[in-house]
Design an enzyme around this catalytic site. Sequence first.
Site, PDB file in Angstrom:
ATOM      1  N   LYS A 129     -19.895   0.312  10.724  1.00 17.06           N
ATOM      2  CA  LYS A 129     -19.854   1.626  10.078  1.00 17.06           C
ATOM      3  C   LYS A 129     -21.235   2.235  10.158  1.00 17.06           C
ATOM      4  O   LYS A 129     -22.233   1.516  10.250  1.00 17.06           O
ATOM      5  CB  LYS A 129     -19.463   1.482   8.597  1.00 17.06           C
ATOM      6  N   ASP A 169     -15.565   9.973   9.883  1.00 16.34           N
ATOM      7  CA  ASP A 169     -15.297   9.592   8.497  1.00 16.34           C
ATOM      8  C   ASP A 169     -15.615  10.871   7.703  1.00 16.34           C
ATOM      9  O   ASP A 169     -15.621  11.958   8.287  1.00 16.34           O
ATOM     10  CB  ASP A 169     -16.175   8.392   8.078  1.00 16.34           C
TER      11      ASP A 169
HETATM   12  N1  GLU Z   1     -13.397   6.117   9.275  1.00 12.59           N
HETATM   13  C1  GLU Z   1     -12.090   5.610   9.485  1.00 12.59           C
HETATM   14  C2  GLU Z   1     -11.877   4.378   8.618  1.00 12.59           C
HETATM   15  O1  GLU Z   1     -12.376   4.336   7.517  1.00 12.59           O
HETATM   16  C3  GLU Z   1     -11.724   5.421  10.953  1.00 12.59           C
HETATM   17  C4  GLU Z   1     -12.654   4.586  11.782  1.00 12.59           C
HETATM   18  C5  GLU Z   1     -12.348   4.574  13.269  1.00 12.59           C
HETATM   19  O2  GLU Z   1     -11.410   5.225  13.710  1.00 12.59           O
HETATM   20  O3  GLU Z   1     -13.088   3.904  13.970  1.00 12.59           O
HETATM   21  O4  GLU Z   1     -11.179   3.444   8.946  1.00 12.59           O
END
Ligand code: GLU
Length: 449
Positions: A129, A169
């Site tokens: 992340k 996100d």
């Molecule tokens: N931000 C999204 C999550 O919390 C998607 C992440 C992604 O698609 O890599 O899972």
Amino acid sequence: MSVLDKQLVPIFEEVLDRNPGEAEFHQAVREVLESLGPVVTKHPQYADSAVIRRLCEPERQIIFRVPWVTDSGKIEVNRGFRVEFNSALGPYKGGLRFHPSVNLGIVKFLGFEQIFKNSLTGLPIGGGKGGSDFDPKGRSDAEVMRFCQSFMTELYRHLGEYTDVPAGDIGVGGREIGYMFGQYKRITNRYESGTMTGKGLSWGGSQVRTEATGYGTVFFIDEMLKATGASFEGKRVVVSGSGNVAIYAIEKVHQLGGTVIACSDSGGYVVDPAGIDVALLQEVKDERRGRVSEYATLRGDTVTHVADGSIWDLACDIALPCATQNELDTEGALALIRNGCQIVAEGANMPTTPDAGRLLLEAGVRFAPAKAVNAGGVATSALEMQQNASRDSWTFEHTEDRLAEIMRGIHDRCLETADEYGTPGSYVAGANIAGFTRVADAMLALGVI
Ligand code: GLU
């Protein structure tokens, strides 16, 4: 707080000790550890191999300066993060968040959650992340572009389709992914579609990726309803938030016969008894980058905007927190219980405080955690990677069917795992244990990593 298994206490103490001040990260770790007691009892190899301790330590953490110039020529400095948490199952995968609240502890909590969420999808993706404390609110397109270019000028060296694949996100949608992917392409001189997901449809994106987190959330709840012979038909639903997850959750609830009567943003909530008009909400939020108060003004007399107060005070059958972490506290949980809410499913990441979660469960509310419920977003990102790798693009229908099938798989895996470990019906235990065992087994197979 629930008690931790005695084998897990020193692990949690070490996490507290080594990561001071990172309250959200502590909370995310504790939540997983609380489910693992029966697992370490049944399978001593997890404790003996220190695999849980290893899981709590990110493989790599990157923190960098992001300097950029505003429209008026002022120089701003933000902080950028990427926590590459675990790559046992595949390349690091997870979104980027641009919000003033972002700090290392927040990115670590999100990255930690992402490991188990991605594992639960059954797809070959590790956990990571990132993000920045940049606040896109009130910034022009040109400012957002310059920020994204500066951010990527540092981050690009850590990315790659086999290494680390970011997506969106909070605060990062199609526009930001475009600016970042464009800068990645310029710097590397390579059209590596599989390096980022959430791309536009004409430049390597996947059908349904935009809708996937919200749609997947509702598919998951549909499975919860079906498990007891119920359906969305006639259900009143409250959705907090009004961003990407909320908008497409509302759309799918309506398609399945339920009615979403309210949604919110940081300035309050709107109540629309006839059901939120998704097209209008989208216009206000996506096109005007406006507030839900404007939705109320444009929609007319039947809609009320409440500037202070809690959306959880509204009577509903199903509540979907889809805004941000720790938005549903004990007061909110008590109000939901009092008003007869039967299901709470987390569309956002960790939106329910631990005490609120416990109250809901004690009151017999069926509670499903984010790492299972909102996994449809990242799962569809993995489908985007699949399409990029095979230079293919699938139809909307085919991609949506795949998403629905993945969500059904996650739902069933949660319940089967909960049964296997003596906590029947617990989506929390099922999600944590099923997510953990898949990644832990891969780590054990790969040596001391
Ligand atoms: N931000 C999204 C999550 O919390 C998607 C992440 C992604 O698609 O890599 O899972």
